[in-house]
Design a protein around this motif. Structure first.
Motif: not given
Length: 733
Positions: A105-119, A201-209, A231-235
Motif C-alpha cells: 500500500g501507500i505507507i510501505h511504498r512511501a517509506v521505501k521511496d523516502i529512503f531511496e530519495e535521501t540516499k 475499530r480505530s483511526h491510525t496515524i503513521f508519522r515521519m519527521v 523539518v517536515s512532517v509526513l502523516n
C-alpha cells in the motif's frame, strides 16, 4: 495557495450478482464517476469529477504514483505532507494504505521511496524519526509503546500541535520502519462485523519527521542555506469507516466503538464543510471538537500538501453511503492550503543573514549623513519615549483623581436626593392634611391633573384616590371603628337603614360580626400625622448622620496633618541622632591616636632623661627604667582599650581588669620610689647645660634641670600627671 488533491477509488464488487444486477450502478469515465440506471441511462445530479478516479482494476502502485508520490518528494524537500483514506466500512481503506505482500500500500511504498530519495541527495544530511498512534474511542494510544495510553494533545510555538508522551524512534533504513509498522499493527484494535471480518475499530496515524541539513563543503565561503535546518512532517492516516448499525449488526463494545467512529468522522465532515466555504463566509472551524481533527489541523487548511483518497463500495445497497462519501470529496476539493518550506535558522545562519542586511543598509547609506541622522533619530526616539512615559503617568494620576472625584460627587448626590425626597414627602403630607380629612368626588379635569402630578412628581408621594360610589351598606351605631376583617361582599345597589333591614328579614337580627370573613385581614393605612412624624424623624436622623460623617472627615484630616508633622519631626530627629552616632563612633579612633602620640612623647622624654645618667646600675637609672616600663604599660593598656571599638567591638562594661592592672602598676611605682637612695654621683651640675639648647633633648634639659635632689620629685610629678589623665579617660568611657 494550493488545492487539496482528491481522488476516488472503487473497490471490486463482492460478487458478480451485486455488480451486474438489475439495479443502479456506478460508472467510471476518466476522471468522472456517475450513477447509471440498469438500462444505461445516467441519473441527473449524481455525477462527480475529481483529480483522479480509479476503477476496480486499478492497483495500489498506480494510486501511489498518481496521488502520493509528489507529496513524498515534497516532504524530503522540507514541505509538510498528509495522505489519508476516507470512506465507509469495508470499502478498501486499509487495503489502500497497507496493501498486501503482492501489492504493497501507500505507507510501505512511501517509506521505501523516502529512503531511496535521501540516499540520492548527497548534498544534505538527513535524520528521520517515526511514530505510530491510534485514536480508539477518542483516546490516543501509542502503538509502538503499549504502556503509553490516553496521551494528551498540546500546542506550542516551536512544535505546533503535538501529542505529548508519544514515542519516536530514530530510523536509518526502510526495513527498520517496516518492522516498527508490523509491531504496531499487532497492538491495533480490530473487530468483526456483518460487513467485514477484520474491521478497523480505530483511526491510525503513521508519522515521519524528516530533518535535513546541508553538508559542509569545507570552503570558507559557505552560504546561509548550509546552516538552515529543514523539518517536515509526513502523516499517513488510515481512518476507520463510517457504518450503520442496521448493516453491521454491532452491539455492546462494537456499538460503542461505532458511535465514537461516526462522531469523529462527522466532525471531520463539519471541518471540511467549513473550510470549503469562502473566506468571508467561513465561521468558526471546530478543530477541537475531535482529537482526529485537532491532530490533522495543519493538514486541513494549513501548511501541508494534502491528498485524500475516498474509497467506494459499488454495490447497490451502499448507494446512500457512496453519495455521502462523494459529497465529502467534492467539498474537500474546494479547500486550499498555504504550503511553504519549513526552515529553522541556526545561530550561524542568523548571524550571516544579519551581516548581509547590515552591509546592504551601509551601502544604501553611503554618501549621506547616516551617522548624524542615526544619532538624531535615536535621541528623538528616546525623548519621545520619555515624554510618552510621563504622559502615561500623568494620565493615570488624572484618571485616579477623576474617579475619586466622581465617587465623592456620587455620595453627595445620593445624600441630597434622600434629603429632597424626604422634604417633598413632608411637604406633600402637610398639604394633604390641610386640604381635608375626607375623600371627595374629583372632577375629570382634577383627576387628570392629579395623575399627571403623580407621574411627574416624586415616586414616594401618596396618590389622591377618588371616592368610591355609594353602595348598599348597613349602618351600625356600635361599630364606628374600622373592622379587623373585611365584611362579606354585598351585591345590593340600594341603601337601607337598620329598620328596613329588620322589616325585610321579619324581625331577624343578624350577627354581622359572625358574617365577616376572618381569613382576609384589612391592613389599615397609617395615619398622615404618624407618617409625617416618621419622615421628620428620618430627615433629622439623616442630617445628624451627615453631621457626624462631616465631623469624622474633619477629624481624620486633622489627624492626618498631625501625623505628617510628627513624621517630619521624627525624620529630623533621626537624622540628628545618626549624625551624633557617627561622631561618637569616631571618638575612640581619635582617642587612640592621641594615646599613641602621648606614648611617643613619654618615651622620648624618658630617653632624654636616661641619657643624663652615666652609670646604668645606679638607683636613678633603675628608677628611670621602671618608670618607663610603667608608663609604657599604661599607654599600651589604654591603646588596646580604645582599639576595640575601632575594630567593631563594644566597650566592655567590666572595668575590673583595667582597674586591677592600674592598681598593680601603682604599687610597682610606690615600691620603685621607696627604693630610691640618696643622689648618685653620676648626676652633674648644670655646667654642661650652659650651652644653648638645641633639639628636643636640650629643650627638656633646659626646662627640667636634673640634679640629685629634684629627680625623684620630677618622676613623682610626671607619674601623677599621667595617672590623672588615665583616671579622667576612664571616667569618661
Amino acid at each position: 495557495m494550493e488545492k487539496i488533491c482528491v481522488a476516488v477509488r472503487v473497490r471490486p464488487a463482492v460478487n458478480e450478482e451485486s455488480s451486474n444486477g438489475g439495479g443502479a450502478f456506478w460508472k467510471v469515465e476518466e476522471n468522472r464517476i456517475s450513477l447509471y440506471r440498469a438500462l444505461g441511462t445516467p441519473i441527473s445530479g449524481l455525477s462527480y469529477a475529481f483529480d483522479h478516479v480509479f476503477d476496480q482494476d486499478s492497483t495500489n502502485a498506480r494510486v501511489y504514483e498518481l496521488l502520493t508520490r509528489d507529496i513524498i518528494h515534497a516532504a524530503v524537500e522540507g514541505f509538510n505532507g498528509t495522505a489519508f483514506a476516507y470512506g465507509q466500512t469495508s470499502s478498501g481503506k486499509t487495503y489502500t494504505m497497507n496493501g498486501c505482500d503482492s501489492d504493497p500500500g501507500i505507507i510501505h511504498r512511501a517509506v521505501k521511496d523516502i529512503f531511496e530519495e535521501t540516499k540520492m541527495r548527497t548534498d544534505r544530511e538527513f535524520l528521520i524519526r517515526v511514530s505510530y498512534m491510534e485514536i480508539y474511542n477518542e483516546e490516543i494510544n501509542d502503538l509502538l509503546a503499549v504502556e503509553n495510553q490516553k496521551l494528551p494533545i498540546h500546542e506550542s510555538l516551536e512544535r505546533g500541535v503535538f501529542v505529548a508522551g508519544l514515542r519516536e524512534e530514530v530510523v536509518s533504513s526502510a526495513e527498520q520502519v517496516l518492522g516498527l509498522l508490523q509491531r504496531g499493527e499487532v497492538n491495533r484494535h480490530f473487530g468483526e462485523t456483518n460487513m467485514n471480518v477484520r474491521s478497523s475499530r480505530s483511526h491510525t496515524i503513521f508519522r515521519m519527521v524528516i530533518e535535513s541539513k546541508g553538508k559542509e563543503t569545507g570552503s570558507g565561503d559557505a552560504s546561509i542555506s548550509d546552516d538552515v535546518i529543514r523539518v517536515s512532517v509526513l502523516n499517513l492516516v488510515d481512518l476507520a469507516g463510517s457504518e450503520r448499525i442496521t448493516k453491521t449488526g454491532a452491539d455492546g463494545v462494537r456499538l460503542k466503538e461505532g458511535k465514537h467512529i461516526n462522531k469523529s468522522l462527522l466532525i471531520l465532515g463539519n471541518v471540511i464543510n467549513k473550510l470549503s466555504e469562502g473566506g468571508k463566509q467561513r465561521g468558526h472551524i471546530p478543530y477541537r471538537d475531535s482529537k482526529l481533527t485537532r491532530i490533522l489541523q495543519p493538514a486541513l487548511g494549513g501548511n501541508a500538501k494534502t491528498s485524500i483518497i475516498c474509497t467506494l463500495a459499488p454495490e447497490e445497497i451502499h448507494i446512500e453511503e457512496t453519495k455521502g462519501t462523494l459529497q465529502f470529496a467534492s467539498r474537500a476539493k474546494r479547500i486550499t492550503n498555504c504550503v511553504q518550506v519549513n526552515e529553522i535558522l541556526t545561530d550561524a545562519a542568523l548571524l550571516k543573514r544579519q551581516k548581509l542586511e547590515i552591509e546592504e543598509l551601509r551601502m544604501k547609506l553611503q554618501g549621506s549623513r547616516a551617522e548624524v541622522l542615526e544619532q538624531e533619530i535615536l535621541k528623538l526616539r528616546n525623548d519621545m519615549l520619555k515624554y510618552e512615559l510621563e504622559h502615561e503617568k500623568l494620565a493615570r494620576e488624572l484618571e485616579e483623581e477623576r474617579r475619586s472625584q466622581r465617587e465623592r460627587d456620587q455620595c453627595i448626590r445620593e445624600q441630597e436626593m434622600k434629603i429632597e425626597t424626604l422634604s417633598s414627602l413632608e411637604t406633600f403630607s402637610r398639604s394633604s392634611r390641610g386640604s381635608g380629612q375626607e375623600y371627595t368626588k374629583v372632577s375629570p379635569n382634577e383627576e387628570s391633573s392629579v395623575n399627571n402630578r403623580f407621574s411627574e412628581g416624586d415616586a414616594f408621594s401618596t396618590p389622591c384616590f377618588k371616592a368610591l360610589p355609594k353602595s348598599f351598606v348597613v349602618s351600625r351605631s356600635h361599630y364606628s371603628n374600622q373592622p379587623e376583617c373585611s365584611p362579606l361582599p354585598d351585591t345590593l345597589n340600594d341603601f337601607a337603614d337598620e329598620d328596613t333591614w329588620m322589616k325585610m328579614n321579619k324581625g331577624y337580627i343578624a350577627d354581622l360580626d359572625s358574617l365577616q370573613t376572618p381569613a382576609r385581614k384589612v391592613q389599615s393605612c397609617p395615619s398622615e400625622e404618624s407618617s409625617t412624624e416618621e419622615y421628620k424623624q428620618e430627615i433629622q436622623s439623616l442630617r445628624r448622620q451627615l453631621a457626624v460623617v462631616s465631623k469624622e472627615r474633619d477629624d481624620l484630616k486633622r489627624q492626618q496633618a498631625e501625623q505628617i508633622s510628627l513624621n517630619n519631626q521624627l525624620i529630623r530627629e533621626v537624622a540628628v541622632l545618626q549624625k551624633e552616632a557617627s561622631d561618637i563612633h569616631e571618638i575612640p579612633q581619635r582617642m587612640c591616636a592621641s594615646i599613641v602620640d602621648c606614648k611617643n612623647i613619654y618615651e622620648d622624654v624618658l630617653s632624654v632623661l636616661q641619657s643624663f645618667v652615666a652609670d646604668e646600675k645606679c638607683t636613678t637609672a633603675k628608677l628611670l627604667s621602671d618608670t618607663k616600663d610603667i608608663g609604657t604599660c599604661l599607654f599600651s593598656t589604654l591603646e588596646s582599650h580604645f582599639a576595640n571599638p575601632i575594630k567593631g567591638d563594644r566597650f566592655s562594661t567590666d572595668k575590673s581588669l583595667f582597674n586591677k592592672q592600674c592598681n598593680h602598676l601603682c604599687e610597682k611605682l610606690k615600691s620603685t620610689i621607696s627604693s630610691i637612695v640618696v643622689p648618685d654621683a653620676s648626676f652633674h651640675d648644670g655646667d654642661n647645660l650652659s650651652s644653648p639648647p638645641y633639639g628636643f633633648k636640650n629643650k627638656v634639659a633646659a626646662w627640667f634641670p636634673v640634679s640629685k635632689f629634684n629627680l625623684p620629685i620630677f618622676f613623682l610629678l610626671f607619674t601623677l600627671i599621667i595617672s590623672c589623665i588615665i583616671s579622667s579617660w576612664n571616667s569618661v568611657f
